[in-house]
Design a protein around this motif. Sequence first.
Motif: not given
Length: 664
Positions: A51, A128, A223, A225
Amino acid sequence: MVNGASTERCQIIDDQKTFTCELNNQIQRWGLQDAGFGYDVVAVFGSQSTGKSTLLNRLFGTTFDVMDETRRQQTTKGIWMCRAKGMNLMVMDVEGTDGRERGEDQDFERKSALFSLASSEVLIVNMWEHQVGLYQGANMSLLKTVFEVNLGLFGKKAQDGATQRTLLLFVIRDHVGQTPLANLQATLTSDLLKIWDSIAKPEDLAHAQLTDYFDMSFTALSHKVLVPDKFEADVADLRRRFADREREDYLFKPAYHKRIPADGVAHYMEGVWEQVQSNKDLDLPTQQELLAQFRCDEIAAGALEEFNVQAKSQRKPVEAGKVVDGLGAMMFEWKARALTRFDKDGSRYHQGVYSRKRADLLAQLDAALAALFLGQLKNLHKQALASFKRELSDGLKGEAYSFADVVAAARAACEKRFVDGAEEARLKDTDWTFEDELTLLREEMDAVAVQCRSDETKKMVNVIERNFRKQIAEPVEVALSKGEPEMWDHVLKSFKDMLAKAEQSYLTKATSFNCTEEENTAALATVRRRAWQALKGKVDEQTADPAILSKLRTNFEERFRYDDKGVPRVWKPEDDIDGAFQKARDETVLLIPLYAHIAPKDSSLEFSLPNETDLTAADGDFDFEESLVVFSETKQLDLTARFRKEADAYYVEAKRSTVSSVAQ
Ligand code: GDP
Ligand code: MG
């Protein structure tokens, strides 16, 4: 700025590892060319598909490619750059940096690390949350590379003793929140220290600390999402840390700046990449010097080009001999403008190079201007000399002038005009002078004055001669009419008196001329000779054949036809006509030798002149002794014979008159 150009992206290094030739234009289109040091650079590092591009686009409004969710397609490898929206910030998206994970191309990882460290202030390390603590993971391999190349790049302290610092900003993605950021930070920090210890360091840097080179900052994002709103809020907050200088946790500390002026960024990056790409040691100080040379040359060329256009506008008139008004002021302005222009951009570069290039530029400017200055001097000189001549002749037109005053006034005015003009054209910060030209001008004005004085002197002598000729006429006529023994004494007396006056009148005028002794001597000699020649001319006229014969006749008549009391004689037969005739004739004949030589009875009245044999003189040869002779011996005999014939006629007439009176 071209519409939309502000967020145009640019692939600065493609998958063939070629550096773009478009970056400079792109920086211009981004409007950052003139930012100087007022811009920042940030780069992102991290594994594929974590990302990174998404983050950059959110943070900075950039337009980097994001992996297509539906096709899971890899984005193009290489380094992309984009300008952040609303910030003087160049953002670099480094794609494909984790060679380990991709199982290939650790070479690119190393090269892009070197490249990013050499140019960025802040390096975002993106991962991450679940990657944290994976000491053997791809990220750690990447960081090891970063540390190693950083030591190579910035290991040695810069000359000013400061070490080049870079901020490593760890951004932990999809932070769920179970493990607090502090714990994640501790884990990462200890891993980083382990990596630092493990890297091979040069001997002199064995004790170097990670914190000598890097500042570290840690942040976590929610996060994307699961809690999109929170994610957006976290991103917005992080954005403010990049944008808001007032914040305490503002990320772009001045110490991180690589000090490359914005107008040199493209060239600098290209040079760095070239070095990196050819596996040469990347020596940043050398890179900066090379950049400085390149840019200073470019900037100087730009300044010089404008300067040349300006200078050219006046070159033609100067070369054509025109004195350009206000040339000095113009030259000063062109030069100042060129230097200001050079300083504005050039002074941000390597100081040694900048000063050197500035000196070069200054020399070029001065050389070009010196040519104009010399041309202007030449023209001023010509102009001054011409106006000197003009003012001199104007001044001498007036009746009652003093030559010396006229010369002095003209000289002072013209010299002042020259000096004023030269002073105006002279740039004060140069060693230009005009002394030589001024000396030359003075000499030439002197020469003109001398020539003019000599002309004026000649004129004056001519005037004196003309007057003399007029005045000498009558005394000569009177003196020579009688044929008295002292006639030459009278002639010479008048001559000498008049000559003395003529000389005096010359000297009076000559004083104002500042004539030299020699000039006076020469002029006076001329006056004397001309006076003598005028006299001689008059004498010649009075003794020309008809004139002398008439004088002899008159003389004879007076003796023969009048008695001692001046009463006209009437001859009677008993008179001794023969005796009287002979006496009158012989006495008259004796006058011929008297007229024949200019010779006074009183020797103190004698006059003499030196002979002159100068064939170049306008008056030609002059022999004084010869000039004393009025009649040669032959001429005297001739005159005697002619006179006798005339006298005989009188005798015959006298005889006849007695015969007729007897006959009555
Ligand atoms: P990059 O390869 O590191 O530049 O990753 P991209 O920005 O291209 O994104 C890779 C994928 O991850 C895309 O499908 C994104 O939608 C997705 N993605 C981006 N940001 C996040 C995030 O914060 N969390 C999650 N879970 N997915 C994300
Ligand atoms: Mg990407």
